[in-house]
Write an enzyme that holds these catalytic residues in place. Sequence first.
Site, PDB file in Angstrom:
ATOM      1  N   HIS A   1      -1.387  -0.140  -1.879  1.00 28.55           N
ATOM      2  CA  HIS A   1      -1.177   1.207  -1.334  1.00 28.55           C
ATOM      3  C   HIS A   1       0.201   1.722  -1.721  1.00 28.55           C
ATOM      4  CE1 HIS A   1       1.596  -0.088   1.900  1.00 28.55           C
ATOM      5  NE2 HIS A   1       0.780  -1.135   2.074  1.00 28.55           N
TER       6      HIS A   1
ATOM      7  N   CYS B   1       0.799  -6.835   1.469  1.00 25.47           N
ATOM      8  CA  CYS B   1       0.196  -5.814   0.618  1.00 25.47           C
ATOM      9  C   CYS B   1       0.931  -5.701  -0.716  1.00 25.47           C
ATOM     10  CB  CYS B   1       0.218  -4.459   1.324  1.00 25.47           C
ATOM     11  SG  CYS B   1      -0.830  -4.394   2.797  1.00 25.47           S
TER      12      CYS B   1
END
Length: 400
Positions: free
Chosen positions: A327, A345
């Site tokens: 992201h 992430c």
Amino acid sequence: MTFRHLARRRAGVAVLGVVAALTLGACSSEPTVNASGTDGGGPTAEEPAAKPPTVSFTPAAGAKDVAPGDPAKVSVADGTLSSVTLTNPDGKQVKGQPSADKKTWSTSEDLGYGKTYTWSGQATGADGKQVPVGGSFSTVKPSRQVTGSLNVGDGQTYGIAMPIALSFPSAVKDKAAVERALSVKTEPKTEGSWAWLDGDTSVHWRPKEYFEPGTKVTVDAQLYGASMGGGSYGRQDVSASFTIGRSQIVKGNTKDHTMQVVRDGKEIMDFPVSYGLDSDPGRVTHSGVHVVMSKHSTYSMSNPRYHYTDVNVPWAVRISNNGEFIHGLAGSVWAQGKKNISHGCLNLSPANAKRYYDSVLPGDPVEITGSTQKLSSKDGDYNDWTYDWTAWSKLSALAG
């Protein structure tokens, strides 16, 4: 003896020879033939008598606890079926059709659970005699009807690592019976296998290697009438047909702090990344083959263990169920390509995250290397590629 006497004697012998020949001809076993050239009256072979028709049923007459998903059939030997009717307890006729030679009749719709069905009709034998078609059977009454759900949908396009997952609300006890009701057809032909995961509440099919781009796939789960063990049976069939799209693979290295996107064998993107903090087992990005599960233009993230809630991030692509996403995050641009500081992430700049987001299909593989922790079977729904092929194949209920 004079010559005359000898001649007479010889003449007498000749006459006797003619008489003998005539006598032998009269006693010969050769048939006489009349003027038409046919046998004039010798014995004829007796033709076998025609057999009466014999009717048989599947399931057998009087059978109980029949699985209603299997077709019911009546067959006849030494004859044909003149008429056949199968009716339910309410008198409604079950749809069916005869074979071209009228020797069998089979249902063309599913039967119901917990019902008694009755045959009627007639069969005609080769001897012209008729026998009745009659009898009854009853279907099983489940203690519970179970619904299965697929993770793939009709007409959709998926990435080359996409697993097929069929999930149930509780553990399946008769896994072999369920697996026998499942089929996957691919064009071109693709080697693959089913495996039971998640405490036997889910069965996945994946290919031995990534799918070839453009592969056509049809999965068919004939669950209605299938025993799941413990008195449970399938509620309904489920199926889907979909297509595998282009080949796109993410190759990420936590030590290099980079991520490349390779499409159809050519690199099309190369981004600086900040991965999970490797020194903290709770934050490290796991190495291994992840699979894109979903994507969201914005996604709210919370992790009370690390004291943050409702942090909205742009262009989020989920790659596992253990909290790993690719992201955008403007706040970590300074570390991207230099240092790993995330909570697991893959952090990109918002602009780079948008470029990647726009290219993604569910089922795309994300191959991560370099970290201290490996992706495992505990890391969510799409952990299929954490198994090598030998280990995966052994998870089939039909392996052996």
